[in-house]
Design an enzyme around this catalytic site. Structure first.
Site, PDB file in Angstrom:
ATOM      1  N   THR A  57      55.989  37.930   2.492  1.00  0.00           N
ATOM      2  CA  THR A  57      56.882  37.898   3.900  1.00  0.00           C
ATOM      3  C   THR A  57      58.119  38.926   3.464  1.00  0.00           C
ATOM      4  OG1 THR A  57      58.606  36.312   3.445  1.00  0.00           O
ATOM      5  CG2 THR A  57      56.619  35.319   4.336  1.00  0.00           C
ATOM      6  N   CYS A  58      59.159  39.054   4.442  1.00  0.00           N
ATOM      7  CA  CYS A  58      60.087  40.224   4.086  1.00  0.00           C
ATOM      8  C   CYS A  58      60.931  39.575   3.094  1.00  0.00           C
ATOM      9  CB  CYS A  58      60.793  40.537   5.458  1.00  0.00           C
ATOM     10  SG  CYS A  58      61.142  39.126   6.492  1.00  0.00           S
ATOM     11  N   THR A 131      61.558  28.466  11.587  1.00  0.00           N
ATOM     12  CA  THR A 131      60.406  28.128  11.938  1.00  0.00           C
ATOM     13  C   THR A 131      59.244  29.065  11.367  1.00  0.00           C
ATOM     14  OG1 THR A 131      60.542  29.121  14.050  1.00  0.00           O
ATOM     15  CG2 THR A 131      60.766  26.699  13.698  1.00  0.00           C
ATOM     16  N   GLN A 132      59.703  30.241  11.207  1.00  0.00           N
ATOM     17  CA  GLN A 132      58.822  31.545  10.965  1.00  0.00           C
ATOM     18  C   GLN A 132      57.938  31.202   9.684  1.00  0.00           C
ATOM     19  OE1 GLN A 132      60.629  35.207  11.099  1.00  0.00           O
ATOM     20  NE2 GLN A 132      58.987  36.357  11.753  1.00  0.00           N
TER      21      GLN A 132
END
Lengths: 444, 261
Positions: A57-58, A131-132
């Site tokens: 992820t980032c 939540t991501q």
């Protein structure tokens, strides 16, 4: 790889995140889903890693996996695996090894399991309780399943981690409160009406803050959403992106305010664009049309709305500092919930470790059971062949055989019970001793 | 101890305990704390026992207590106004306590044979019930207004009712209350003119006070509906209305003195 057989081995995780690596490093090490797919296949083959998943992820790029016991799970080995993952993707072949050594962290065994639970539950995220990450974790597991690097053990670990994440989200306050200014601004409108779809929103400005607020407001399908900007074309672009609302320009401001319940101002104007007089004029129209209270939420800096507007009856004015205090209080609440979340994770990790332990000792217990059974059979045959027992009939012999079998299974069951109740430190030692004694070939 | 006395004690104790526990709802928390849930539970227990008590005793005070309790419980379900219980629970407890000191035998609807007087007392009780509820809602409204004006956003409980909910609930409550107070005045007049004329001079203070209360609520509604008075002003006027009503309530307790002794 995904043959459904339970692998004996140890969990590991290796990676970097927002705490260990700055944004330029994270940018360099970021893997797209296609790159993850390629890397998963190549890495599991090269290192004979039975189960593997990559979460990119980032804010992090982490590798979760399970190695067979024939591989040594050292930090160097894990760094090598991590470096290979990036090398296997052609565009990342020139990564500086010193950069990796400075930013990587590793964990094995229970620590790796606990870390996985933390990541999935967003306790390890930049914004605590977001939540991501849970969705991204699910995607990473789905990708591993797609390419065939998700086995029984890692599959079970991910299920447990997602289960813990769900429990934490439902039973604690970790994700209850919004922690962005724009979101807090819209949430504040709930003080006017619990049903945001019955409100009229006016958003002043078309910049980033205004866009986030407009997106969030539009998600509730309000009665009316007007985006007003000095440059109407910019507002129209935002409306088009949202596929909701209407664009207006600032020249109609007083009239727009008169028909709004909530005004969110986020322009880059250097001085106030909404004055007390505008609001007084708007209130006259509102009174005749029996509208409710007017919420003015100024999230611009410098401020867009004259602070004197808040002195008027039925007008509630909030600025960015007021919202910051709300956001900070929300963050505090999330931090307070961490303790509760940790309790859930400890409980779940303990359950998972117990399950894992049982999976690991299963073959050993079978081997020990067979070992005892063989001895009993051999000894009983030897004994019955002697003259003193020649007088025993078939039924008597059967009864004595049954007694020997019962002794063998009782010993095995006692061993299993002792292993199940052993603590984390002694359990591996006992398992290793049993494997050495009874399991001549522990690998499946 | 008699059964009715036990029920009265259960009712009184429930409302006394609920008075403090329901107020926990003002504490900022997403999930209701155990104490708050216990408070709601006690409120419901109190409501049921107060109803049984009112039916058994026929006392106007007990009838008022049960009516206020039921109106509060209904407002929870219709408008999610659980916090209004923080105001009505002590009011009910005080009503029940006061009924101990004002002899309940003097105010029994069951002992009254005159239909107009029965309707008068019943509608007065319902009217007062809604006026009490309106007062509770007004307090919530003014508290919310104060907190938002002073920007004390973190003091507001997550589940605190919104402005539109409170305004709507307050308007409906005021209208129902006013309607019943009007019926009460009319039936009271019918009763007085129907053979009780000789008692009218002794009832002057009570009649005047009842008319004053009625006029006050009429003013609130006229100013709200015709002059578009803002909800803040309506809420403040409802508080004054409650004070006026509280005075006439003592008159209600002695309503039985109008009927046969």
């Amino acid at each position: 790889m995904n043959d459904g057989r339970v692998k004996s081995g140890d969990f590991f995780c290796v990676g970097h995140n927002h705490r260990t690596a700055n944004i330029s490093v994270r940018e360099t090490l970021y893997l797209t889903p296609e790159q993850v797919e390629t890397a998963l296949v190549a890495t599991s083959k090269k290192f004979n890693i039975s189960e593997l998943a990559i979460l990119s992820t980032c804010n992090r790029c982490e590798v979760f996996g399970l190695v067979s016991e024939k591989n040594s799970v050292s930090a160097d080995f894990l760094c090598e695996v991590y470096a290979f993952i990036h090398e296997s993707v052609s565009s990342k072949s020139n990564i500086d090894p010193s950069m990796l050594s400075q930013t990587l962290y590793t964990a094995t065994g229970v620590d790796a399991v606990r870390h996985t639970f933390h990541v999935a539950s967003s306790l390890d995220s930049l914004v605590l309780g977001e939540t991501q990450i849970t969705g991204q974790f699910k995607d990473a597991i789905a990708l591993a399943q797609k390419v065939g690097t998700l086995g029984t053990m890692l599959g079970r670990l991910s299920q447990e981690a997602l289960g813990a994440a769900k429990k934490i989200r439902t039973e604690t306050e970790i994700g209850r409160h919004r922690v962005s200014i724009s979101h807090a601004a819209i949430d504040l409108a709930r003080r006017a009406s619990p049903d945001l779809s019955k409100l009229n929103f006016l958003i002043l400005g078309a910049g980033e803050m205004a866009r986030v607020a407009a997106e969030y407001a539009a998600s509730y399908k309000p009665r009316r959403l007007v985006i007003a900007n000095r440059n109407k074309a910019k507002a129209a672009i935002l409306v088009e992106q949202l596929n909701f609302g209407e664009a207006q320009d600032h020249s109609l401001l007083s009239s727009l305010i008169a028909h709004a319940d909530v005004v969110i101002s986020a322009t880059s104007a250097s001085e106030c664009i909404v004055m007390k007089y505008d609001i007084i004029m708007a209130l006259k129209v509102r009174d005749s049309s029996r509208m409710g209270p007017l919420f003015l939420i100024d999230i611009a800096l410098p401020r867009d709305i004259d602070p004197k507007c808040g002195e008027l009856d039925d007008v509630y004015l909030f600025d960015i500092d007021d919202l910051k205090s709300v956001v900070n209080a929300h963050m505090d609440k999330r931090r307070e919930a961490v303790l509760e979340a940790e309790h859930i994770i400890t409980e779940r990790v303990s359950n998972f470790s117990q399950w894992l332990g049982l999976q690991k000792i299963g073959p050993t217990l079978s081997a020990s059971s067979k070992y005892f059974s063989d001895i009993m059979t051999k000894e009983s045959q030897k004994t019955f062949s002697r003259d003193n027992f020649s007088g025993l009939n078939h039924q008597q012999r059967k009864a004595i055989d049954a007694m020997f079998d019962a002794i063998a299974s009782r010993i095995t069951s006692d061993i299993a019970k002792t292993l199940r109740h052993a603590d984390h430190q002694t359990s591996p030692l006992m398992t290793a001793a049993l494997q050495a004694l009874f399991d001549k070939d522990p690998s499946p | 101890m008699e059964n009715s006395a036990i029920i009265s004690m259960i009712s009184l104790t429930s409302f006394l305990l609920a008075s403090s526990l329901v107020a926990l709802g003002f504490k900022q928390s997403f999930r209701p704390a155990f104490g708050l849930r216990l408070g709601y539970f006690l409120f419901v227990i109190g409501t049921l026992s107060a109803t049984v008590d009112a039916v058994q005793s026929g006392s106007t005070a007990h009838l008022l207590a049960a009516a206020v309790a039921w109106a509060t419980v209904i407002s929870w379900f219709v408008w999610r106004l659980e916090l209004v219980g923080a105001f009505t629970a002590p009011v009910i407890a005080i009503t029940l306590l006061a009924s101990i000191f004002f002899s309940p035998t003097r105010a029994r609807i069951g002992n009254i044979n005159d239909t107009s007087l029965q309707i008068h007392i019943f509608s007065a009780v319902i009217g007062q019930t809604f006026a009490i509820l309106a007062c509770g809602m007004s307090l919530l409204f003014l508290w919310l207004d104060k907190k938002l004006k002073s920007k004390a956003l973190n003091d507001l409980p997550t589940r605190f009712p919104a402005f539109t909910t409170l305004t709507k609930a307050l308007t409906i409550t005021l209208w129902i209350g006013f309607t019943f107070i009007s019926i009460s005045l009319l039936t009271g007049a019918v009763f007085a003119l129907n053979g009780q004329l000789e008692n009218i001079p002794t009832m002057y203070p009570k009649i005047l006070w009842a008319i004053l209360v009625w006029v006050w609520y009429l003013c609130i509604l006229v100013l709200k509906e015709i002059r578009d008075y803002r909800p803040q002003k309506v809420a403040r006027m409802s508080l004054i209305g409650f004070v006026l009503l509280a005075v006439s309530w003592f008159g209600l307790l002695s309503a039985g003195s109008w009927g046969p002794q």
